[in-house]
Write an enzyme that holds these catalytic residues in place. Sequence first.
Site, short mmCIF file in Angstrom:
data_model
loop_
_atom_site.label_atom_id
_atom_site.label_comp_id
_atom_site.label_asym_id
_atom_site.label_seq_id
_atom_site.Cartn_x
_atom_site.Cartn_y
_atom_site.Cartn_z
N LYS A 164 34.20 53.07 128.76
CA LYS A 164 32.90 53.00 128.07
C LYS A 164 32.00 51.89 128.62
CE LYS A 164 34.39 56.26 125.43
NZ LYS A 164 34.71 56.08 124.02
N GLU A 200 25.11 53.37 110.85
CA GLU A 200 25.74 52.35 111.68
C GLU A 200 24.75 51.25 112.02
OE1 GLU A 200 29.05 55.09 114.06
OE2 GLU A 200 27.08 54.76 114.95
N THR A 250 32.07 54.19 112.51
CA THR A 250 32.48 55.59 112.40
C THR A 250 33.02 56.09 113.73
OG1 THR A 250 30.89 56.08 110.64
CG2 THR A 250 31.63 57.94 111.97
N GLY A 257 26.31 57.04 118.38
CA GLY A 257 25.83 58.19 117.64
C GLY A 257 26.50 59.49 118.01
N SER A 264 36.64 57.87 116.06
CA SER A 264 38.09 57.80 116.24
C SER A 264 38.57 56.38 116.51
CB SER A 264 38.51 58.72 117.38
OG SER A 264 37.82 58.42 118.58
N THR A 265 37.79 55.58 117.23
CA THR A 265 38.21 54.20 117.49
C THR A 265 38.09 53.36 116.23
OG1 THR A 265 37.35 54.50 119.74
CG2 THR A 265 38.01 52.29 119.11
N ASP A 320 32.91 48.44 115.19
CA ASP A 320 32.59 49.83 115.49
C ASP A 320 32.83 50.11 116.97
OD1 ASP A 320 31.74 52.43 115.11
OD2 ASP A 320 29.67 51.92 114.60
#
Length: 231
Positions: free
Chosen positions: A125, A107, A32, A99, A34-35, A85
Amino acid sequence: MTQDELKQLVGQAAADYVNANVPEGSVIGVGTGSTANCFIDALAAGKTRYRGAVSSSLATTARLQSHGFKVLDLNEIDSLPVYVDGADEIDHSGAMIKGGGGALTREKIVASVSDVFVCIADASKLVETLGSFPLPIEVVPMARTSIGRRVTALGGVPVVRVTKEGVPFITDNGNEIIDVKGLRISDPRTLETHVNAWPGVVTVGLFASRGADLCLLGTDTGVDTIRFSKG
């Protein structure tokens, strides 16, 4: 490159990885955010290769269905060769904070049954130590205050997540989220186990016990592939 361009880059790289490594007729696990949306968009061109997808949120289900993917219930699936993900943070062991989009519990469930967890992220990240990004904890609403006290005892600052209207954010599971600021997480696996044992916690957004197997990391010079040893 902009952050959006990096997301599109790793989304395409993940689609290429899946198409090259996952057998036709398989079911794909999808995260879940945008990526993850960029991955869905990139995979759509080859969707007929796959039997369907398992979704980690209502938002992802809508995105998948808009591209014509069949979305399957995890309870109907015998095997899940890959889960793709994003992450809010990932360290050099493959442990993650996830999250930020509020879907951490589903997830974690989908990731736990996958053979390979592919994390897709931009270079910002990747961190030495987790904790700069607030750590989400999904909680049963009646336990919100008691869990907040436990967080404070750990040295963190608990903040109940709210919507733009100022009311508590509610997850797809009907629960609330506490975002914990101010933690420096040197041992994510131990902290994950500890927080998950608190009464009222549904799950904490640490993905360390089941971390990523590889990360496709978007940089200004292309996509770096990082593989994590689980020995």
